[in-house]
Design an enzyme around this catalytic site. Structure first.
Site, PDB file in Angstrom:
ATOM      1  N   GLY A 313      -5.471   7.795  -2.515  1.00  0.00           N
ATOM      2  CA  GLY A 313      -4.578   6.659  -2.723  1.00  0.00           C
ATOM      3  C   GLY A 313      -4.940   5.522  -1.784  1.00  0.00           C
ATOM      4  N   GLU A 314      -3.941   4.743  -1.399  1.00  0.00           N
ATOM      5  CA  GLU A 314      -4.080   3.608  -0.476  1.00  0.00           C
ATOM      6  C   GLU A 314      -4.835   2.424  -1.091  1.00  0.00           C
ATOM      7  OE1 GLU A 314      -5.977   4.819   3.174  1.00  0.00           O
ATOM      8  OE2 GLU A 314      -4.596   6.497   3.503  1.00  0.00           O
TER       9      GLU A 314
END
Length: 354
Positions: A313-314
């Protein structure tokens, strides 16, 4: 929100035709650069510019907590969300490293962390101190879901006004794969066995618990699959709502959206339910290792660029795909045409004497 959605126009197909003609005149066999050519056309159609610019990209990470994390569905405790926000602020996260590599603008936005934070670069847009456990009650109110979407719109618009030519969206929130899986199960009507993955790396026992929690929560909450705000308020997350709003605003500004992994793709699905045209502004960066991501991509008829086994993610997958997009545009802008290089395009016929 209504005003933003009305401002989302379809992609410019005429510009796409002009770009294709130009690509076909470059010093190479037609179509020989494959997806690079397709991506250049997509970016031109999004921006309405035959020779578009996507640098600098703007990377926004929305951080929020989930009450569902307290139901034993994550390998990490809820306080890790706040700890990771400080890691972002200290340039210690993967997305920090990758955004620096592509010279991206970067912002970490607290849209719903369950504790008070501060620090240089911290953007406070907290709608509430985390969602409630949607196993036991609605995650948030309808008004809070709309407010979170509007925060996303506001932050995205500011990033674009400050010079971002494309948008990379990311998220941080312990428990958010549970919320995203619940949304996907609702919208796809798929089997939980095919949707629910290990998220942060949970055990087989916790995985089974995660499926049971989602199944029970969907039965209890009964979200309306045709009402995005109802979905978000009953089983959603504040960062999921924020990314959804940011996508709508970026599309209304004809700004390409480089979609990250599983959770970001769930926001993309929700955005398309609010405006069909928003999908014209998506480029899907990668196929996540998270189990449900393939199904989520299928719902959007999406073809991701990379498949690297990522599940962080991120916005990390989107940041990794960005140089490929940039390369497609450099080919479009800088490669010689047959006429400028003095190279013949036509094969001359040769007469053979008998």
């Amino acid at each position: 929100m209504e005003k933003t959605m009305k401002q989302i126009s379809p992609k410019d197909k005429q510009v796409g035709k002009e770009v294709l003609a130009h690509l076909n005149d470059l010093t190479k066999p037609k179509g020989s650069l494959g997806r690079l050519e397709e991506l250049a056309i997509q970016l031109a159609e999004m921006t309405g510019d035959m020779f578009p610019t996507i640098s600098p990209p703007g990377s926004i990470v929305f951080a929020a907590d989930h009450g569902i994390a307290n139901e034993g569905v994550s390998a990490y405790p809820q306080e890790v969300t706040a700890q990771m926000v400080y890691n972002f602020l200290g340039d210690g996260a993967a997305i920090n490293v990758l955004t620096k590599e592509i010279n991206a603008m970067f912002e970490i936005v607290d849209i719903g962390v369950a504790s008070d934070l501060d620090g240089d670069g911290y953007v406070a847009k907290k709608v509430k101190y985390g969602t409630a456990s949607f196993l036991r009650e609605n995650a948030m109110s309808r008004e809070e879901a709309q407010q979170a979407m509007e925060v996303g719109m506001e932050v995205a618009e500011k990033m674009i006004d400050n010079g971002a030519k494309s948008l990379i969206l990311g998220e941080m929130g312990i428990g958010n794969t549970t919320s995203s899986s619940a949304i996907l199960a609702l919208l796809s009507e798929g089997d939980l066995e095919d949707i629910v993955g290990r998220g942060t790396g949970i055990t087989e026992e916790m995985l089974q618990k995660k499926r049971e929690v989602i199944q029970q929560a969907l039965a209890e909450r009964q979200p309306d699959r045709n009402d995005v705000l109802d979905i978000l308020s009953k089983i959603g997350g504040l960062e999921i709502a924020g990314m959804t709003g940011a996508m709508l605003k970026a599309a209304s500004r004809r700004t390409p959206i480089i979609v990250d992994g599983f959770i970001c793709t769930i926001s993309a699905i929700l955005a398309t339910k609010l405006s069909e045209n928003v999908s014209d502004y998506f480029i899907f960066s990668h196929r996540s290792e998270e189990k449900g991501h393939g199904l989520a991509l299928d719902l959007l008829h999406a073809r991701p660029i990379l498949d690297l086994g990522l599940r962080l993610g991120e916005g990390t997958g989107a940041a990794l795909a960005f140089p490929i997009l940039e390369s497609s545009l450099q080919i479009l802008k800088k490669m010689a045409t047959f006429s400028s290089a003095g190279i013949s395009k036509e094969q001359k016929s040769i007469k053979v004497k008998n």
